[in-house]
Design an enzyme around this catalytic site. Structure first.
Site, PDB file in Angstrom:
ATOM      1  N   GLU A  58       0.856  -1.197   0.000  1.00 18.46           N
ATOM      2  CA  GLU A  58       0.000   0.000   0.000  1.00 18.46           C
ATOM      3  C   GLU A  58       0.889   1.243   0.000  1.00 18.46           C
ATOM      4  OE1 GLU A  58      -1.135   2.144   3.056  1.00 18.46           O
ATOM      5  OE2 GLU A  58      -0.748   0.764   4.714  1.00 18.46           O
ATOM      6  N   LYS A 103      -3.189  -0.294  14.271  1.00 18.61           N
ATOM      7  CA  LYS A 103      -2.463   0.790  14.890  1.00 18.61           C
ATOM      8  C   LYS A 103      -2.915   1.002  16.319  1.00 18.61           C
ATOM      9  CE  LYS A 103      -3.611   2.597  11.242  1.00 18.61           C
ATOM     10  NZ  LYS A 103      -4.144   3.536  10.266  1.00 18.61           N
TER      11      LYS A 103
HETATM   12  N1  PSU Z   1      -0.261   2.359   9.037  1.00 14.55           N
HETATM   13  C1  PSU Z   1       0.605   3.363   9.255  1.00 14.55           C
HETATM   14  N2  PSU Z   1       0.345   4.555   8.686  1.00 14.55           N
HETATM   15  C2  PSU Z   1      -0.731   4.765   7.897  1.00 14.55           C
HETATM   16  C3  PSU Z   1      -1.655   3.703   7.664  1.00 14.55           C
HETATM   17  C4  PSU Z   1      -1.352   2.521   8.272  1.00 14.55           C
HETATM   18  O1  PSU Z   1       1.574   3.213   9.973  1.00 14.55           O
HETATM   19  O2  PSU Z   1      -0.901   5.865   7.390  1.00 14.55           O
HETATM   20  C5  PSU Z   1      -2.834   3.897   6.753  1.00 14.55           C
HETATM   21  C6  PSU Z   1      -3.167   2.578   6.056  1.00 14.55           C
HETATM   22  O3  PSU Z   1      -3.135   2.830   4.676  1.00 14.55           O
HETATM   23  C7  PSU Z   1      -4.568   2.247   6.524  1.00 14.55           C
HETATM   24  C8  PSU Z   1      -5.124   3.625   6.750  1.00 14.55           C
HETATM   25  O4  PSU Z   1      -5.282   1.508   5.577  1.00 14.55           O
HETATM   26  O5  PSU Z   1      -4.039   4.304   7.380  1.00 14.55           O
HETATM   27  C9  PSU Z   1      -6.392   3.638   7.577  1.00 14.55           C
HETATM   28  O6  PSU Z   1      -6.907   4.941   7.617  1.00 14.55           O
HETATM   29  P1  PSU Z   1      -8.366   5.211   8.216  1.00 14.55           P
HETATM   30  O7  PSU Z   1      -8.231   4.928   9.691  1.00 14.55           O
HETATM   31  O8  PSU Z   1      -8.671   6.649   7.925  1.00 14.55           O
HETATM   32  O9  PSU Z   1      -9.285   4.245   7.551  1.00 14.55           O
END
Ligand code: PSU
Ligand code: MN
Length: 288
Positions: free
Chosen positions: A8, A140
């Site tokens: 990703e 996370k």
């Molecule tokens: N892990 C990280 N940094 C990020 C992300 C994951 O260390 O920026 C990203 C991934 O792409 C994940 C996204 O799919 O954050 C999820 O964002 P949200 O909580 O807005 O759905």
């Protein structure tokens, strides 16, 4: 089937500061190549989804400030706005499967945020409905992990602990939450992917790899750093898709860079393990 591992790009465009974001991407790609498969970063380039983004475009995306964070819902829109986009776990999973790539590596998936607001990442419904294999270090740590794990269970996502019995908390190895099943080698994961496919199940598999011990944060380092980050987010009224990048940034500041080093270490490690899983899966699915 190609012998490829998807990556990703939101982690590069929004999750890490420049220039280590590009370095992280390069390190992940080298880790995959060292095992054998072809690394395929996925992103949106001028409105078009691209699988295997070339090096010069990665360099551009890593530095650009006007890149859209693209989850599934953004895919139909971005062809119209012709923007560049980093793809999140949900949109990468979709685009990887469409390109015939089964295994993909990331840092942490999105999940259920803490607090009163019903902020749930599109990564969860994507994992529930898209039959890919995501190698990550759990969700996370800024999230509500018990709720995230519950939601994965409700959605029928198969959650595997890679050489662990615990669901990892991203930069921290422990969360106190159990996984469905422990696996100890790539072959075991490959067999589970094959079993899912043989059953005709259309759900995702989440392979959870703890952050390498030498770089991981202790639970207390993490909680202290996060508490401060959350207070600041509330005070600054940060919400929606800006919340994840904001909290990760604040956490890096509060741990004097230790969370960042852990983040880089786990990304590289996850890429390597994803490549090993892909290699085992590839051997098992190509008649010799
Ligand atoms: N892990 C990280 N940094 C990020 C992300 C994951 O260390 O920026 C990203 C991934 O792409 C994940 C996204 O799919 O954050 C999820 O964002 P949200 O909580 O807005 O759905
Ligand atoms: Mn959200």
């Amino acid at each position: 089937m190609e012998n490829q591992v998807a990556l990703e790009t939101t982690v590069m465009t929004h999750g890490l500061p420049s220039p280590i974001n590009l370095q992280a991407m390069r390190d992940m790609m080298s880790a995959i190549r060292a095992v054998g498969p072809d690394p395929c970063p996925i992103a949106i380039i001028r409105g078009r989804p691209v699988v295997k983004v070339p090096e010069d475009e990665l360099e551009r995306l890593a530095q650009a400030s006007d890149v859209r964070k693209c989850s599934l819902r953004d895919l139909p829109i971005i062809g119209n706005t012709l923007e560049d986009g980093g793809t999140t776990v949900s949109s990468t999973l979709f685009l990887a499967l469409r390109a015939g790539i089964q295994v993909f590596a990331t840092g942490g998936i999105g999940g259920v945020h803490r607090g009163k607001k019903a902020d749930v990442s599109a990564d969860l419904p994507a994992l529930a409905t898209l039959p890919g294999t995501v190698v990550c270090s759990g969700a996370k740590s800024i999230l509500d992990l018990p709720k995230t794990v519950e939601r994965l269970e409700t959605d029928g996502v198969t959650v595997l602990g890679y050489q662990t019995d615990e669901f990892p908390a991203f930069t921290c190895r422990e969360s106190g939450l159990p996984v469905d099943h422990r696996v100890d080698n790539p072959q075991a994961v490959a067999e589970i992917i094959q079993a899912r496919d043989a059953l005709g199940l259309r759900t995702g598999i989440l392979v959870c790899v703890p952050c390498p011990s030498a770089s991981a944060l202790t639970p207390s380092e993490l909680e202290t750093g996060l508490a401060l980050a959350r207070e600041n987010a509330e005070r600054s009224q940060i919400s929606g898709k800006a919340l994840t990048p904001f909290l990760l940034n604040e956490l890096a500041r509060n741990t004097r860079g230790k969370s960042l080093a852990a983040n880089l270490a786990l990304l590289k490690n996850n890429a390597r393990i994803a490549a090993e899983i892909q290699s085992a899966f590839f051997k098992g699915s190509v008649p010799s």
